[in-house]
Design an enzyme around this catalytic site. Structure first.
Site, PDB file in Angstrom:
ATOM      1  N   SER A  98      16.525 -36.953  -7.774  1.00 24.97           N
ATOM      2  CA  SER A  98      15.866 -36.552  -9.191  1.00 24.97           C
ATOM      3  C   SER A  98      17.099 -37.743  -9.813  1.00 24.97           C
ATOM      4  O   SER A  98      17.177 -38.881  -9.255  1.00 24.97           O
ATOM      5  CB  SER A  98      15.861 -35.660  -9.868  1.00 24.97           C
ATOM      6  OG  SER A  98      14.807 -36.232 -11.133  1.00 24.97           O
ATOM      7  N   HIS A 237       7.959 -30.695  -8.814  1.00 25.89           N
ATOM      8  CA  HIS A 237       8.830 -31.818  -8.766  1.00 25.89           C
ATOM      9  C   HIS A 237      10.224 -30.921  -7.641  1.00 25.89           C
ATOM     10  O   HIS A 237      11.028 -31.764  -7.268  1.00 25.89           O
ATOM     11  CB  HIS A 237      10.020 -31.717 -10.809  1.00 25.89           C
ATOM     12  CG  HIS A 237      10.814 -33.024 -10.961  1.00 25.89           C
ATOM     13  ND1 HIS A 237      11.018 -34.258  -9.987  1.00 25.89           N
ATOM     14  CD2 HIS A 237      11.869 -33.042 -10.764  1.00 25.89           C
ATOM     15  CE1 HIS A 237      12.103 -34.676 -10.167  1.00 25.89           C
ATOM     16  NE2 HIS A 237      12.562 -34.246 -10.751  1.00 25.89           N
TER      17      HIS A 237
END
Length: 262
Positions: A98, A237
């Site tokens: 990320s 995620h």
């Protein structure tokens, strides 16, 4: 003899499983609001040929009392300066998740442009390419004026924080502050891809969770003349915190590094 380099190193990176004889170093870059605890522990999952360390930014863990970084350039300069000697000694690879993907990309870019150094492999996870439209959307998020509640919602949409952290008011405050500051740093990063300039020649692998929001992955193709691979793991995620995914991920990374013919 304690040199400044050593102190800078101890401050900047966590490396609980030191392997001075490793053939390659894997440097990990955590997500927004993150510290070194998860990724530094990967050291025990890798073979003795790979030494794993995780980067620690100011404003957290043992650097809690330091002011947060002003912008991406400051962060990149610190990491590059402290790690330079190590990275010149033996081959290295980067893994980022990320926010950490953009950070690893920015550091790799700086090392390439300024010192002609390149990772043997760039592993990015849960991130749009920095030359994509989707990345521009992240840059225009108004994080500074957002209410804590909105940021919490955003973190939770991302699958972003262990729920136990959010039960305690002071931990929650700290997490929100760190997350906000990391995103602010990210928004100061600009990367303009010019027509003819392909920044890297190393292989790049993109990992993603199958239930995460879809990322603009195609644009990563334009960033290297090396091989490009894409892998999806079951989960959102934060798919990489699932033990079964973690084992597969570390096996895959090991294979890539060992096949790089060091």
């Amino acid at each position: 003899v304690f040199s400044w380099g050593f102190l800078g190193m101890e401050k900047l990176v966590a490396c609980p499983y030191k392997r001075p004889d490793a053939l390659c170093r894997l440097i990990c870059f955590p997500w927004a609001g993150g510290g070194t605890s998860q990724l530094a522990q990967w050291g025990k999952l890798f073979s003795s040929s790979i030494e794993v360390s995780s980067v620690r930014l100011p404003g957290r863990e043992s650097r809690l009392n330091e002011p947060f970084a002003k912008d991406m350039t400051t962060v990149v300069n610190e990491i590059s300066t402290v790690l330079l000697k190590e990275l010149q000694e033996k081959p290295f690879a980067f893994f980022g998740h990320s926010f950490g993907s953009y950070l690893s990309f920015a550091v790799a870019l700086h090392l390439k442009e300024k010192y002609g150094l390149e990772p043997i492999h760039l592993f990015v996870s849960g991130a749009d390419a920095p030359n994509s439209e989707a990345f521009l959307a992240i840059k225009s998020m108004s994080i500074c004026d957002s209410e804590d509640e909105d940021i919490l919602t955003y973190i939770q949409i991302l699958g972003g924080a262990p729920s136990e952290l959010l039960q305690y008011e002071d931990m929650k405050k700290q997490l929100l502050l760190t997350f906000r500051e990391d995103i602010r740093v990210l928004q100061t990063f600009s990367f303009e891809k010019t027509e003819r300039n392909i920044p890297f020649s190393c292989d790049i692998t993109c990992f993603n969770g199958s239930e995460d929001k879809s990322h603009d992955l195609e644009a990563w193709h334009d960033l290297t003349s090396g091989e490009m691979s894409f892998y999806k793991f079951p989960g959102g995620h934060f798919y990489l915190l699932e033990p079964s995914n973690e084992i597969f991920l570390t096996k895959y990374i090991t294979k890539c590094i060992e096949n790089a013919g060091l």
